[in-house]
Design a protein around this motif. Structure first.
Motif: not given
Ligand SMILES: Nc1ncnc2c1ncn2[C@@H]1O[C@H](COP(=O)(O)OP(=O)(O)OP(=O)(O)O)[C@@H](O)[C@H]1O
Ligand SMILES: Nc1ncnc2c1ncn2[C@@H]1O[C@H](COP(=O)(O)OP(=O)(O)OP(=O)(O)O)[C@@H](O)[C@H]1O
Ligand SMILES: [Mg+2]
Ligand SMILES: [Mg+2]
Lengths: 326, 336, 293
Positions: B21-25
Motif C-alpha cells: 500500500a503506497v497511499a492511504t485515504d
C-alpha cells in the motif's frame, strides 16, 4: 604544481585534483589498520580515473579521504588549488557536495532511513544553489528521471525502505550529480544496477563530463565498465597504487592483460574444477602478489566469445601456475 | 535439465504476489497499491541453482523476502521441503527459516551493529565449539580468524558481504537465497566465494536462489534462469540456452546491454528506448510493450502467458515466433 | 497487586476504629459493610466486577468516591510529570549530544559525571537539598504546596520548580546515558557519511539527521520511564507536599485503605497503558518503517 605527471603534461592543463602521499589509519582497540599507505595521483578535468583492486585494498578509504571523511594522517589533497586536508570544517562543508561529490559503495544503508527521499535529495541542492523549495524539488524530480526512476513525484515522497536497492543507489547518484560537481568520486556506483540502467547511469555521468567538465574517480571491480569509461587505470594493493597506466595501453597488449585468454577455454562446470579452484582460491589469499594480478585482469578472456558477456566474471581457471609466470 | 531430478522440488512457489500500500485515504485505508511481485511460479530442486535477473526495481528482493515470509504474501503459496510456509506455526517457521537462509542485499542491516561479527556468525552454528567453527567460516570466506572480534562498521563493503555469507552458511541451510551477495566483491574474491558455494553445492546438495545483476556470475553459477520484468517472470530456462539464444525481447535487451571489456568497442548497446514504466501504473497487457521494438496492438490486450520457446525454455510474449532470435553480441565477437 | 495489598500487615478496620478499640460487634458490622469478611477471592471478583462497570468504589476512610479523589489530584500529578519530563528532556538531550560529540574529552566526562550523580543520588535527598538551598538559604521559592496554573501562573511555576527538578533529574540521568550511547551508534552509520559528503553543516548532521534516528529508542525509554515517574512522584510529592496521586497513594498505604490503594494502582496502570499507546503512535511519526496497523 612543480611535479607534473606525464599525463598532465600531455593535456597541458593543471589537474583539478592532486593527491599526494595520502596516509590513512584506522585505530582499533588492539591494533591500527594501515588502510592507505601513501597514495598519489592527479586528476584532470573531464578525465575518468579508475581505481581497481581486491577487496580490502583501501579503495573506499582513498575515496573517503578525498572528501575528508576519514582522518588523513599524512599527505595532502588539493582541489582546484585549495588544500582540503587540514581545512576547517565550515569551509570544507561548502566544498563538499558542490565542488566534490561522492557516491558511496553501500547502496542500502547510505540514505537516512527516517527522512524522505525528496528531503535528502533537495537538501544538497538547497545548500549549494540559490534555488527555492519548489525549484529544488523540480530539479530533484528531474534528476530522478535522468537516472531512470519513473514516477519521480511519488518517489520523492517515499522513504528509503520503500525503494529497491538499485533505486536507492540511483537516488544517491542523483544527489551527487545534482550540483554538477567538478570532481565526482564514485565508489562502486553501479553494483545494485542491472546492465541496462547501469548503461544509462554511465551515459549520464559522461554527459556531465561533457557539459560541466566533471572529472571522475571511478572505483569499480567491473572490468567492462572500466574499459568503457576510464581514461586511466590504477591498481591498488594493500593501500598503495602498484600500477598505473592509460586504459588504452593496458588493454592494448593482450599478452600482458589477457594472461590466460588464449590458453584457457570458457569456464566449465565440472566438479573437479570447482575443487581445484577452491583450493586455488585459498592459495590466492595467501599469495599476495598473485592475488594482485588476479584481482585485475583475470576475466578478460576474449577467447572464444563465451565470456564476452563477462563483465567481471569469476575466473575459475586462473592460477594454474601459468599466471605465476606473469 | 529437469528430468535429471527424480525428486520433489525443495522449494515450490505458486502464484505468488506481493502488493504494497503506497497511499492511504483519510481513514487509513490503502487507496493505491504497488504491485511489486505478480503471480510468480518457481520451482527449485535440491542441489540446483536458480538465477533471478531483471531490471532494478522489478521485484527480485521482494520476491526473496516473500518466499521467506518476511513479508506475508498478498496472494499465493510457498512450499518448502513439502511444508506450506504460510501455515507453519512460529516454532516450525523458525525451523524452516534455519534451513532457508538469506543473504540480504543490505549487508549491514543483517548484522547487529553492537555485536562482534564473530558472535553473530557463531549464533547460527549448531553444537559446541562455536567460536572455533565461526573462525573457520571467516577464513573460508577469505577473512581472517582475527576478525572475529571486530564490529560490522569496521569492515569494507566487500568484507561485510562475506561476513553475511558466512553468517548465512553457519546454520548449514538447505537453501541459500543470495540477494546481490557478491556484488561488492572484486573478481578474485568473487571467484573464491563462488568456488566455496559451488563446493557446498556439490558436497552437501545446497540449493541456491541467486539474485544478481552480474550476468557473468549468473551465467557461470546458475543452472537455470528466471528473468523478471515489472514483477513478473517473463522468461525461464537453462542458463546457457537463455544466454546464447534469448527468446523474450526484454532478455535480449538485457544481455545486449552488458559492457564489453574492450575499450575499442565502447557503448555499443541496444538499449531499451522509452521511459521505465511505473509499477504503480503498469501498462495494460504485456508490461514491456511500451519499450519493446516489436510491440503490436495485441500486446496491450492481455498479460501474455508463459509459452514454450524450445530447449526447455518458456517465455511470456505473444509474438514469440516472430521476434528475431539468435546470439546478440556478434559485433564484439567478430573483432575481439 | 490485589493480594499484595492484603499481605501488608495492618487492617483498615483497626485504623478506622482507632488504636485499642474493643467493640467486636461494630467491627464485624464494618467488615460486612465493606465486604472485608468475604474470602479474598470473592472480594477480588466483586471488585473486578465493579471496576468493569466503572465503579472504583469509595475510600474506606473518607467515604469519598475513589474516582473523584483521583480526578481531583490527577491534574497536579500530570502537571508535575510533564514538567519533570520536560526537565529531563531539556537536560538529557543536549547532554547526550555533547557526550557523543566530544567523546572521551572533558565535556563527555562532565556530562557523564552529572548523569552518574543523578542516578546515584536518592530522590528525597536531592529534594531536601533543593529545599534547603532555595527555600531556607535563598528564600527564593516556596518549599511546599501547589497552586493551580490558571489562578496564578507565576506562583504555580515557582511551586512547580523544585519538585519538577527533583523528579526530572532522576529521569534525566538515565536518558543522558541512553541518548549518548544512541548518538554514538548512529554516528557510525553509513548515512551520516552521505549527509556529510553533501556538505551539510555538522550541527544539522547531528541536530537533525542523527538526532531524529536516535529519538526512536529514546522515546520508548521516555515512555517506559513514565511509569517510574509516577512511582518517583510518591516520594517527591510527599517531600514537597504536592497534592497529587503519589501523595494520595502514600496516605492510602498509611491508612491501610485497601480500596483506595487498589484504585490508585489501577489508575496508574491505566495511565501507563495509555502512555505506551502514545509511544506507539509517536513511532509512526518518528520511524517511517513502522506502519500503524
Ligand atoms: N571504519 C573502519 N574501521 C576499521 N577498519 C576499517 C574501517 N573501514 C575499513 N577498514 C579496513 O580498512 C581496509 C581497507 O578498507 P576499504 O573499505 O578501503 O577497502 P576497499 O578496497 O574499498 O574494499 P572493498 O572492495 O571490499 O570495498 C580493510 O582491511 C578494512 O577492514
Ligand atoms: N516496503 C515497501 N513499501 C513500498 N514499496 C516497496 C517496498 N519494498 C519494495 N517496494 C517497491 O517494490 C518494487 C520492487 O522492489 P524490489 O526491492 O523487490 O526490487 P529489486 O528487483 O530487488 O530491485 P534492485 O535490483 O534494485 O534491488 C519497487 O518499485 C519498490 O519501490
Ligand atoms: Mg570499498
Ligand atoms: Mg533488490
Amino acid at each position: 604544481m612543480q611535479q607534473l605527471t606525464s599525463e598532465t603534461r600531455i593535456n597541458g592543463a593543471r589537474p583539478v585534483l592532486t593527491v599526494r602521499d595520502v596516509l590513512v589509519r584506522y585505530d582499533l582497540d588492539e591494533a591500527s589498520i594501515h588502510a592507505v599507505n601513501g597514495v598519489s595521483f592527479d586528476l584532470n578535468a573531464r578525465e575518468t580515473f579508475a581505481i581497481v583492486g581486491e577487496s580490502g585494498s583501501g579503495k573506499s578509504t582513498v575515496a573517503l579521504s578525498l572528501l575528508g571523511l576519514v582522518p588523513v594522517v599524512g599527505g595532502e589533497v588539493e582541489l582546484d588549488g585549495n588544500r582540503l586536508t587540514g581545512m576547517d570544517a565550515t569551509a570544507l562543508a561548502k566544498i563538499r557536495g558542490s565542488k566534490i561529490a561522492m557516491i558511496f559503495q553501500e547502496p542500502m544503508t547510505s540514505l537516512n532511513p527516517v527522512l524522505t527521499v525528496g528531503f535528502q535529495l533537495t537538501e544538497a541542492i538547497r545548500l549549494h544553489t540559490d534555488m527555492g523549495r519548489r525549484a529544488a524539488r523540480d530539479h530533484a524530480a528531474k534528476m530522478l528521471g535522468r537516472v531512470g526512476i519513473s514516477d519521480a513525484e511519488r518517489r520523492l515522497r517515499q522513504y528509503p525502505h520503500e525503494l529497491s536497492g538499485g533505486m536507492r543507489q540511483r537516488v544517491m547518484i542523483a544527489t551527487a550529480l545534482s550540483c554538477s560537481p567538478a570532481v565526482l568520486v564514485a565508489d562502486e556506483p553501479t553494483t545494485a544496477l542491472d546492465v541496462t540502467v547501469q548503461a544509462q547511469v554511465l551515459a549520464l555521468i559522461d554527459q556531465l563530463r561533457d557539459e560541466f567538465g566533471t572529472a571522475v574517480v571511478l572505483i569499480t571491480h567491473d572490468i567492462g565498465v572500466v574499459a568503457e569509461t576510464a581514461d586511466r587505470i590504477a591498481v591498488m594493493y594493500a593501500g598503495r597504487i602498484v600500477e598505473e597506466a592509460p586504459t588504452a595501453a593496458l588493454f592494448a597488449d593482450p599478452r600482458e592483460l589477457y594472461p590466460r585468454a588464449a590458453r584457457f577455454g570458457p569456464p566449465g562446470r565440472s566438479r573437479s574444477r570447482w575443487q581445484a579452484d577452491a583450493h586455488n582460491g585459498r592459495q590466492r589469499a595467501v599469495d599476495a602478489e598473485l592475488a594482485r594480478r588476479l584481482s585485475f585482469p583475470s576475466s578478460l578472456c576474449a577467447g572464444d566469445g563465451d565470456m564476452q558477456v563477462g563483465t567481471a566474471g569469476p575466473n575459475r581457471d586462473a592460477a594454474h601456475g601459468e599466471v605465476l609466470a606473469l | 535439465m529437469n528430468e535429471a531430478y527424480k525428486v520433489d522440488p525443495l522449494l515450490y512457489v505458486e502464484g505468488l504476489s506481493q502488493r504494497f500500500a503506497v497511499a492511504t485515504d483519510v481513514p487509513g485505508r490503502p487507496s493505491q497499491w504497488l504491485h511489486a511481485v505478480e503471480n510468480v511460479d518457481l520451482e527449485l530442486y535440491p542441489g540446483e541453482s536458480l538465477g533471478i535477473v531483471g531490471e532494478s526495481g522489478c521485484g527480485k528482493s521482494t520476491l526473496a523476502r516473500t518466499i521467506l515470509h518476511l513479508y506475508k504474501p498478498s496472494v499465493g503459496r510457498v512450499t518448502f521441503q513439502g511444508r506450506d510456509v504460510g501455515t507453519a506455526r512460529a516454532a516450525e517457521l523458525a525451523a524452516l527459516r534455519r534451513d532457508m537462509q538469506i543473504v540480504l542485499q543490505d549487508p549491514f542491516g543483517a548484522l547487529n551493529p553492537r555485536r562482534s561479527v564473530g558472535a553473530s556468525i557463531a549464533d547460527g552454528i549448531k553444537g559446541h565449539d562455536r567460536s572455533r567453527k565461526a573462525q573457520a567460516l571467516l577464513e573460508r570466506v577469505g577473512l581472517s580468524a582475527a576478525d572475529y572480534g571486530r564490529y560490522p562498521h569496521e569492515f569494507s563493503g566487500g568484507q561485510r558481504q562475506r561476513i553475511c555469507i558466512a553468517r548465512a552458511l553457519a546454520p548449514e541451510p538447505k537453501l541459500l537465497i543470495a540477494d546481490e551477495a557478491v556484488s561488492a566483491l572484486d573478481v578474485s574474491v568473487q571467484a573464491q566465494i563462488l568456488n566455496l558455494l559451488g563446493e557446498l553445492r556439490a558436497d552437501l546438495g545446497l540449493s541456491f536462489l541467486f539474485i544478481s545483476h552480474n550476468l557473468a556470475v549468473v551465467r557461470a553459477f546458475c543452472d537455470r534462469l528466471a528473468v523478471m520484468y515489472l514483477g513478473r517472470v517473463v522468461e525461464t530456462g537453462p542458463t546457457e540456452a537463455v544466454f546464447t539464444d534469448p527468446a523474450h525481447p526484454y532478455t535480449r535487451a538485457l544481455i545486449s546491454a552488458v559492457p564489453i571489456p574492450d575499450p575499442a568497442h565502447p557503448g555499443q548497446h541496444a538499449l531499451l528506448e522509452g521511459e521505465v514504466p511505473s509499477p504503480l501504473t503498469p501498462p495494460s497487457g504485456c508490461a514491456i510493450r511500451t519499450r519493446c521494438p516489436h510491440a503490436v496492438a495485441a500486446c496491450a490486450e492481455a498479460v501474455p502467458a508463459m509459452a514454450s520457446a524450445g530447449d526447455g525454455r518458456a517465455a511470456a510474449c505473444v509474438r514469440l515466433d516472430e521476434v528475431p532470435r539468435g546470439p546478440i553480441w556478434n559485433t564484439a565477437e567478430g573483432e575481439a | 497487586m490485589f493480594s499484595l495489598v492484603h499481605l501488608v500487615p495492618g487492617d483498615p478496620v483497626d485504623v478506622l476504629m482507632g488504636e485499642g478499640h474493643s467493640d467486636t460487634v461494630v467491627e464485624a458490622a464494618l467488615r460486612a459493610k465493606y465486604g472485608l469478611d468475604q474470602p479474598i477471592v470473592v472480594q477480588y471478583f466483586t471488585w473486578l466486577g465493579n471496576i468493569l462497570t466503572g465503579d472504583f468504589g469509595s475510600s474506606l476512610y473518607t467515604k469519598e468516591p475513589i474516582l473523584k479523589m483521583i480526578a481531583d489530584r490527577f491534574p497536579a500529578t500530570l502537571l508535575l510529570a510533564f514538567a519533570s519530563a520536560i526537565v529531563a528532556i531539556v537536560i538529557s538531550i543536549p547532554a547526550g549530544i555533547i557526550a557523543a560529540l566530544y567523546r572521551g574529552t572533558l565535556l563527555d566526562f562532565g556530562a557523564m559525571g552529572v548523569a552518574l550523580f543523578g542516578i546515584s543520588v536518592p530522590n528525597f535527598w536531592f529534594g531536601i537539598l533543593l529545599i534547603l538551598f532555595f527555600s531556607q538559604m535563598l528564600c527564593l521559592l516556596p518549599s511546599m504546596g501547589h497552586v493551580a496554573v490558571f489562578s496564578d501562573p507565576w506562583a504555580a511555576i515557582q511551586h512547580l520548580f523544585m519538585p519538577a527538578l527533583t523528579l526530572g533529574t532522576a529521569m534525566a540521568a538515565n536518558l543522558t546515558r541512553l541518548v549518548g550511547a544512541e548518538m554514538i551508534e548512529q554516528l557510525s552509520q553509513d548515512y551520516v557519511r552521505t549527509v556529510r559528503a553533501k556538505g551539510v553543516p555538522e550541527r544539522v548532521v547531528v541536530g537533525l539527521h542523527v538526532l531524529k534516528n536516535a529519538m526512536i529508542p529514546t522515546v520508548t525509554i521516555i515512555g517506559l520511564q513514565f511509569g517510574g515517574l509516577l512511582e518517583g512522584a510518591m516520594l517527591t510529592e510527599t517531600i514537597f507536599a504536592w497534592p497529587g496521586i503519589g501523595k494520595l497513594a502514600v496516605t492510602a498505604v498509611y491508612e491501610r485503605d485497601y480500596a483506595l490503594i487498589r484504585g490508585v494502582v489501577l489508575f496508574a496502570a491505566i495511565v501507563y497503558v495509555f502512555v505506551s499507546l502514545l509511544v506507539d503512535i509517536s513511532y509512526r511519526f518518528l520511524d517511517p518503517r513502522v506502519k500503524l496497523k
